[in-house]
Design a protein around this motif. Structure first.
Motif, short mmCIF file in Angstrom:
data_model
loop_
_atom_site.label_atom_id
_atom_site.label_comp_id
_atom_site.label_asym_id
_atom_site.label_seq_id
_atom_site.Cartn_x
_atom_site.Cartn_y
_atom_site.Cartn_z
N MET A 30 0.83 -1.39 0.00
CA MET A 30 -0.08 -0.03 -0.02
C MET A 30 0.85 1.30 0.14
O MET A 30 1.96 1.35 0.68
N SER A 31 0.49 2.12 -0.54
CA SER A 31 1.18 3.43 -0.87
C SER A 31 1.24 4.11 0.67
O SER A 31 0.27 4.01 1.25
N LYS A 32 2.20 4.79 0.96
CA LYS A 32 2.31 5.65 2.02
C LYS A 32 1.74 7.04 2.15
O LYS A 32 2.09 7.44 0.98
N ILE A 33 0.98 7.42 2.72
CA ILE A 33 0.25 8.87 2.41
C ILE A 33 0.20 9.42 3.71
O ILE A 33 0.30 9.00 4.88
N ARG A 34 0.18 10.61 3.69
CA ARG A 34 0.36 11.60 5.10
C ARG A 34 -1.32 11.80 5.14
O ARG A 34 -2.22 11.94 4.51
N MET A 35 -1.53 11.54 6.77
CA MET A 35 -2.62 11.75 6.84
C MET A 35 -2.88 11.88 8.64
O MET A 35 -1.84 12.08 9.20
N ASP A 36 -4.23 12.58 8.95
CA ASP A 36 -4.15 12.71 10.50
C ASP A 36 -4.76 11.30 10.86
O ASP A 36 -5.85 10.90 10.34
N ARG A 37 -4.11 10.61 11.57
CA ARG A 37 -4.15 9.35 11.94
C ARG A 37 -5.66 9.23 12.81
O ARG A 37 -6.45 8.16 12.75
N ALA A 38 -5.67 10.12 13.56
CA ALA A 38 -7.02 10.13 14.61
C ALA A 38 -8.24 10.35 13.55
O ALA A 38 -9.18 9.52 13.84
N ALA A 39 -8.44 11.23 12.65
CA ALA A 39 -9.41 11.24 11.68
C ALA A 39 -9.62 10.36 10.96
O ALA A 39 -10.76 9.69 10.78
#
Length: 64
Positions: A30-39
């Motif tokens: 799976m691609s790595k993406i930047r995200m808000d983990r909690a959201a």
């Protein structure tokens, strides 16, 4: 991303509203993406909740 999906599935399986088995078919690449983990956890838990609510008890919730 895979670890967040797995964590959400683990949390939901322990929830009293969980009626269905969750099957995860996540790709290891799976691609790595930047995200808000909690959201993202909130979003996934809501998705699992809706899937469980609108599925028959014997149906699996499948995540691909």
């Amino acid at each position: 991303m895979e670890d967040v999906v797995r964590e959400a599935a683990r949390i939901f399986k322990g929830h009293k509203l969980s009626q269905n088995e969750i099957e995860l078919n996540t790709a290891q690449h799976m691609s790595k993406i930047r995200m808000d983990r909690a959201a993202m956890l909130v979003l996934l838990l809501n998705m699992f909740s809706n899937a469980s609510k609108y599925s028959r008890r014997e149906e699996k919730i499948v995540v691909n």
